[in-house]
Design an enzyme around this catalytic site. Structure first.
Site, PDB file in Angstrom:
ATOM      1  N   ARG A   1       0.827  -1.205   0.000  1.00 47.79           N
ATOM      2  CA  ARG A   1       0.000   0.000   0.000  1.00 47.79           C
ATOM      3  C   ARG A   1       0.862   1.256   0.000  1.00 47.79           C
ATOM      4  NH1 ARG A   1      -2.031  -3.974   2.832  1.00 47.79           N
ATOM      5  NH2 ARG A   1      -4.251  -4.468   2.766  1.00 47.79           N
TER       6      ARG A   1
ATOM      7  N   ARG B   1     -22.637 -14.004  -8.084  1.00 48.92           N
ATOM      8  CA  ARG B   1     -23.014 -12.768  -8.770  1.00 48.92           C
ATOM      9  C   ARG B   1     -22.086 -11.614  -8.411  1.00 48.92           C
ATOM     10  NH1 ARG B   1     -28.910 -10.866  -7.031  1.00 48.92           N
ATOM     11  NH2 ARG B   1     -28.413  -9.382  -8.702  1.00 48.92           N
TER      12      ARG B   1
ATOM     13  N   ASP C   1     -31.571  -8.136 -11.024  1.00 49.23           N
ATOM     14  CA  ASP C   1     -32.252  -9.427 -10.991  1.00 49.23           C
ATOM     15  C   ASP C   1     -32.972  -9.631 -12.318  1.00 49.23           C
ATOM     16  OD1 ASP C   1     -31.411 -10.062  -8.452  1.00 49.23           O
ATOM     17  OD2 ASP C   1     -33.217  -9.295  -7.460  1.00 49.23           O
ATOM     18  N   GLU C   2     -33.225 -10.884 -12.652  1.00 50.08           N
ATOM     19  CA  GLU C   2     -33.809 -11.171 -13.963  1.00 50.08           C
ATOM     20  C   GLU C   2     -35.233 -10.634 -14.115  1.00 50.08           C
ATOM     21  OE1 GLU C   2     -34.017 -15.381 -14.363  1.00 50.08           O
ATOM     22  OE2 GLU C   2     -35.312 -15.650 -12.617  1.00 50.08           O
ATOM     23  N   ASP C   3     -35.929 -10.434 -12.997  1.00 48.64           N
ATOM     24  CA  ASP C   3     -37.315  -9.984 -13.081  1.00 48.64           C
ATOM     25  C   ASP C   3     -37.468  -8.494 -12.788  1.00 48.64           C
ATOM     26  OD1 ASP C   3     -36.646 -10.121 -10.460  1.00 48.64           O
ATOM     27  OD2 ASP C   3     -38.202 -11.531  -9.865  1.00 48.64           O
TER      28      ASP C   3
ATOM     29  N   GLU D   1     -27.627 -12.163  -0.065  1.00 46.52           N
ATOM     30  CA  GLU D   1     -26.404 -11.642  -0.670  1.00 46.52           C
ATOM     31  C   GLU D   1     -26.466 -10.129  -0.846  1.00 46.52           C
ATOM     32  OE1 GLU D   1     -29.142 -11.696  -4.050  1.00 46.52           O
ATOM     33  OE2 GLU D   1     -28.811 -13.022  -2.333  1.00 46.52           O
ATOM     34  N   ASP D   2     -27.682  -9.599  -1.105  1.00 40.89           N
ATOM     35  CA  ASP D   2     -27.827  -8.152  -1.263  1.00 40.89           C
ATOM     36  C   ASP D   2     -27.642  -7.418   0.063  1.00 40.89           C
ATOM     37  OD1 ASP D   2     -30.074  -9.343  -0.261  1.00 40.89           O
ATOM     38  OD2 ASP D   2     -31.483  -8.421  -1.666  1.00 40.89           O
TER      39      ASP D   2
ATOM     40  N   ARG E   1     -33.891 -13.461   6.308  1.00 38.55           N
ATOM     41  CA  ARG E   1     -33.241 -12.156   6.191  1.00 38.55           C
ATOM     42  C   ARG E   1     -33.061 -11.494   7.568  1.00 38.55           C
ATOM     43  NH1 ARG E   1     -32.919 -10.836   0.823  1.00 38.55           N
ATOM     44  NH2 ARG E   1     -32.946  -8.564   0.951  1.00 38.55           N
TER      45      ARG E   1
END
Length: 753
Positions: free
Chosen positions: A447, A556, A572-574, A660-661, A708
């Site tokens: 660093r 993801r 998301d897919e939807d 995960e979100d 959750r």
């Protein structure tokens, strides 16, 4: 005549000899051996009395231009020679092996890099033996190592080894002192003379001199030591750590006390101190003189000699008056209402007052000559503290009064950054120590000073990702650069492609129309085979289909090499978004590249009845999360998610196929100390998402919601605190809902939705 000449020559020669003798030009043999005799005569010879007059001694000798190690080595050799001139050969060997070699130790001479080059930077902790007791503080240190990404249970893979024996307190008068440690350490099968070992220590020596000796031969081991003196510190090999109490939190820790900046940045007191006064012995000089500076108004320096069992037997004329004054003031009130806090040495060089001042945003004024300040190898303490001199105590008040208010504000802000980045918990102290050593081992990816001394700090700026600061989202302003003006969309697909009317195809088409879109990646986490290429709609940007690693949720957030832009649009897919909504969100993100910017918002709260954190999806006046089903963030967070977070949290996410979100929001808020940013969305967004077939059952499933809740508390436990930050801010387009012509509005389609 010739005889007369010879007589005169002999007489002149004799006179010359007498003259030389009187002037000290010739030295005669001494009648007795002198062990300490030196100079031109060598051992066993005595100088003329005129030559024994001492050279004047100055309190501040000229600095040596020789390298520090050569100076200390010479001093060590001279000291060893004096002690060993009439010692046995065995004692001389001990001196040579312990003093010479240990003091000369540097990474190049006493550290084996081969294991690190083979296996990376892995740390092994010796298992505790039956009957061995360790203190709570040392247990926290070992726990921090075992919970880190550096830990390995295989000593054959280890680059660094840490003893399971408690070495923190080496004061023989302490109840935490471990007896017979010398034999126990030498008996460790992997000790190897201490090579590639790291020893943690907070207290060394005991009354009356409090030396820095640990009571056993450390060999070639590195020291992570508190209160270490510069004369004993081995630069580039040892690590100076702060002195912390047994109550110091294992993880997380309290945030800094500074909640807002006050202009001008002055407080009730200019300079304060409250602590013990030692009547005699080491460390007593400075504290005994503090009363000369105390004025009981804005400079309040309080001491008490009321400590120890026999304090009354040894008290002086000032004790009673000092004790009475001492009891008038509350320490916490003074600490949080003073601009500067005095940090004088105690019996040892370090003091608890140091960390207390940092946390309270009280600029430390150091009065401990010779103390190697904590993590001095990487931290520039001139930006967060005032380094004083014990010999100039009377000048301290005028010195701090002369500091400009702009400088005071900068010093105060830096104390808060350093406290939260490196000192607020045992875990951060330990991880900082390990990261410093890792930077030494792999210097090509170490660093920079800017990484260590600016937000978010060295623990979150990982040089393995990149050595160019412009690749991180935190340094754009300092470098005067901007993020790349396009994004990569990553669409997470979990259901098979069976119809041309599925939401994922509509989403793909809408995103591809954005002039900010560089490419689209379809992350195929479905159990069914990949669809044929002709099943995907034709677009003006490249569409890349990648099969997820092991088909798990954490895939993801993998740092895929195909992501070449700074910005990642996670979908998301939807998800149902228009091109205009995508464009506006990306425009906002360009102004806040270190944060998550997006649409679906959620919040957390503390449930006092259940004494746990709760999760809610209700639409309220604040939020603390923006879900990654429709959000933009920097690609660096993919690298952090994969390489910084422990396997236990990622495994939990993968097993539940959930949270995960939430975990990504925890991570980003922990790094930035800021909330995400919610942007304008159509009102039916929530209902639209829940109406989609692929997600309907999942969002409506009560088990999904309970999971959750569990995730929230598990994540908070690992971070040691709740990193999420509430916000009441939503960013709308200019002229949004204003009573002007729709043709004058740039993002007019958002208003029509």
């Amino acid at each position: 005549m010739q005889a007369k000449k010879r007589y005169l020559a002999l007489l002149s020669a004799a006179a010359s000899l007498v003259l030389l003798f009187c002037l000290g030009g010739v030295q005669v043999p001494a009648t007795s051996s002198s062990r300490g005799g030196g100079g031109g005569g060598g051992p066993g010879r005595r100088r003329h009395p005129a030559a024994e007059r001492p050279w004047p001694r100055f309190s501040d000798p000229l600095p040596s231009f020789a390298p520090p190690e050569s100076h200390s080595d010479a001093a060590a050799e001279e000291e060893a020679e004096e002690r060993g001139a009439h010692s046995s050969p065995r004692l001389k060997r001990d001196v040579n092996s312990s003093v010479y070699r240990a003091r000369r130790c540097r990474m190049e001479s006493c550290f084996d890099f081969s294991a690190c080059e083979r296996n990376g930077f892995k740390v092994y902790v010796y298992p505790q033996q039956k009957g061995d007791k360790i203190s709570e503080s040392y247990a926290n240190i070992l726990s921090a190592i075992e919970g880190s990404r550096f830990y390995t249970s295989d000593p054959g893979q280890a680059c660094l080894l840490v003893l399971g024996l408690d070495t923190l307190d080496r004061d023989q008068l302490s109840p935490q002192y471990v007896h017979n440690l010398k034999g126990k350490v030498q008996g460790q099968p992997l000790w190897n003379g201490g090579r590639n070992h790291l020893i943690f220590n907070l207290y060394s020596g005991t009354w009356p001199d409090y030396t820095e000796d640990l009571g056993f031969d450390i060999g070639l081991a590195m020291l992570a030591k508190a209160s270490v003196g510069a004369e004993n510190f081995r630069p580039g090999f040892d690590v100076s750590i702060p002195l912390f109490s047994k109550e110091h939190p294992r993880a997380g820790g309290e945030r800094g006390s500074l909640r807002s900046n006050t202009i001008p940045p002055f407080r009730k007191y200019v300079l304060v101190f409250k602590g013990k006064r030692y009547l005699t012995g080491i460390g007593s000089d400075t504290r005994n003189a503090l009363y000369h500076v105390h004025n009981a108004e804005d400079v309040v320096l309080l001491t008490t000699c009321k400590h120890g069992k026999d304090w009354q037997k040894h008290k002086d004329a000032r004790c009673d008056r000092d004790n009475a004054e001492y009891d008038k003031y509350d320490y916490r009130e003074m600490l949080h209402n003073s601009t500067f806090c005095l940090v004088p040495r105690g019996r040892r060089l370090g003091s608890f007052r140091f960390l207390e001042a940092l946390q309270a945003a009280c600029v430390p004024v150091m009065l401990s000559n010779g103390w190697e300040l904590p993590f001095s190898e990487v931290i520039n303490w001139n930006t967060a503290a005032v380094i004083g001199d014990e010999r100039l105590l009377l000048q301290i008040p005028s010195t701090v009064r002369s500091i400009h208010q702009d400088k005071i504000l900068a010093l105060r802000q830096q104390t808060q950054f350093l406290w939260e980045a490196y000192f607020s918990s045992v875990e951060k102290i330990v991880l900082t120590t390990l990261e410093i050593i890792q930077d030494r081992v792999f210097q090509h990816t170490s660093r920079s000073s800017l990484m260590w001394n600016s937000h978010p700090g060295g623990l979150f700026a990982m040089p393995q990702y990149s050595v160019y600061l412009g690749d991180f989202p935190f340094y754009y302003a300092q470098l005067g650069v901007k993020p790349y003006p396009k994004f990569t969309a990553v669409i997470h697909a979990v259901t098979p492609l069976v119809s041309q009317s599925q939401p994922i195809l509509k989403l793909l088409t809408a995103v591809a129309k954005s002039h900010h879109c560089a490419q689209i990646i379809i992350l195929w986490n479905c159990d069914k085979p990949l669809p044929a290429k002709h099943r995907w709609p034709a677009t003006s940007v490249p569409v890349i289909v990648i099969e997820g690693e092991n088909k798990v949720m954490s895939s993801r957030f993998q740092p895929y090499e195909t992501i070449t832009t700074d910005a990642v649009l996670s979908l998301d897919e939807d998800t149902v978004l228009s091109t205009t909504e995508v464009d506006f969100a990306f425009t906002v993100w360009q102004s806040f590249p270190e944060r998550i910017v997006g649409y679906p918002a959620r919040s957390h709260f503390w449930d006092s009845n259940k004494e746990r954190w709760g999760y809610t999806s209700k639409w309220t006046n604040d939020y603390s999360m923006v879900l990654t089903g429709a959000a933009i963030y920097h690609r660096y967070y993919h690298y952090l998610y994969t390489n910084y977070l422990p396997a236990s949290l990622k495994n939990m996410v993968d097993q539940l196929a959930n949270c995960e979100d939430i975990l990504m929001n925890f991570l980003v808020s922990a790094v930035t100390k800021l909330p995400p940013i919610k942007v304008t969305q159509k009102k039916q967004y929530k209902e639209t998402m829940m109406g989609q077939s692929s997600r309907a059952s999942r969002w409506a499933d009560p088990d999904h919601f309970a999971q959750r809740q569990t995730c929230m508390n598990k994540f908070a436990s690992w971070f040691g605190t709740m990193p999420l930050v509430h916000s009441q801010m939503r960013l709308d387009p200019v002229l949004f809902k204003d009573q002007v012509s729709i043709l004058r509005k740039k993002y007019r389609d958002i208003e029509r939705l």
